[in-house]
Design an enzyme around this catalytic site. Structure first.
Site, short mmCIF file in Angstrom:
data_model
loop_
_atom_site.label_atom_id
_atom_site.label_comp_id
_atom_site.label_asym_id
_atom_site.label_seq_id
_atom_site.Cartn_x
_atom_site.Cartn_y
_atom_site.Cartn_z
N HIS A 27 0.84 -1.20 0.00
CA HIS A 27 0.00 0.00 0.00
C HIS A 27 0.87 1.25 0.00
CE1 HIS A 27 -0.43 0.91 4.64
NE2 HIS A 27 0.82 0.81 4.27
N CYS A 70 5.23 4.90 5.25
CA CYS A 70 4.03 4.44 4.51
C CYS A 70 3.71 5.35 3.33
CB CYS A 70 2.84 4.30 5.45
SG CYS A 70 2.87 2.75 6.41
N HIS A 128 5.16 -0.11 -0.66
CA HIS A 128 5.90 -0.94 0.30
C HIS A 128 4.90 -1.97 0.81
CE1 HIS A 128 3.74 1.85 2.81
NE2 HIS A 128 3.79 0.94 3.76
N ASP A 168 -4.47 -10.84 -0.37
CA ASP A 168 -3.13 -11.40 -0.27
C ASP A 168 -2.32 -11.15 -1.55
OD1 ASP A 168 -1.10 -12.75 1.11
OD2 ASP A 168 -1.60 -14.64 0.13
N GLU A 215 -0.76 -4.51 11.67
CA GLU A 215 0.04 -4.09 10.52
C GLU A 215 1.52 -4.37 10.79
OE1 GLU A 215 -0.66 -0.32 8.07
OE2 GLU A 215 1.11 0.21 9.25
NI NI Z 1 2.52 1.02 5.43
#
Ligand code: NI
Length: 136
Positions: A14, A33, A39, A79, A125
């Site tokens: 994302h 992020c 990444h 996935d 996460e």
């Molecule tokens: Ni991230």
């Protein structure tokens, strides 16, 4: 009331980014992020249902059925995908943060849970950051 939890894992890419902000602000707010070329994260998903154990089976819900449902509705679509671009059940203009992902996963699964109730979607996460949603 008994709570039954199934753990699953998936990997996905994302990027968190607001087009109306300049690069400096995006990197200040989203850090790694906001990496321009995406990444990935190794996500760990916990789906909890609640109910009364069936008198014959002793199950709140058949854990194998729950696993199959999660695989079909969630994992097969998330996935090894790009969460910004590839996943129809994630609204396109929302940031694919852990917080927003638990909402999308709840909405995806909840109508398909039969014989008990969905209680919580919990998504890690990283090992240190997770979000939970209880449908409220
Ligand atoms: Ni991230």
């Amino acid at each position: 009331m008994v709570y039954l939890t199934r753990r699953e894992r998936f990997n996905a890419a994302h990027k968190l980014w607001v087009d109306d902000w300049d690069d400096e602000k995006n990197f200040a707010v989203f850090g790694k992020c906001a990496n321009v070329n995406w990444h990935g994260h190794n996500y760990e998903l916990f789906v909890t249902v609640k109910g009364t154990p069936d008198p014959m089976t002793g199950f709140v819900m058949d854990a194998k059925k729950l696993s199959k449902l999660i695989k079909k509705l969630v994992l097969d679509e998330l996935d090894h995908r790009n969460l910004n671009l590839d996943v129809d059940f994630i609204p396109k203009k929302t940031q694919p943060t852990t917080e927003n992902l638990v909402l999308s996963i709840w909405n995806r699964l909840e109508p398909h849970i039969e014989g008990c109730q969905l209680h919580c979607i919990k998504l890690y996460e990283t090992e240190n950051i997770f979000a939970e949603y209880y449908g409220e």
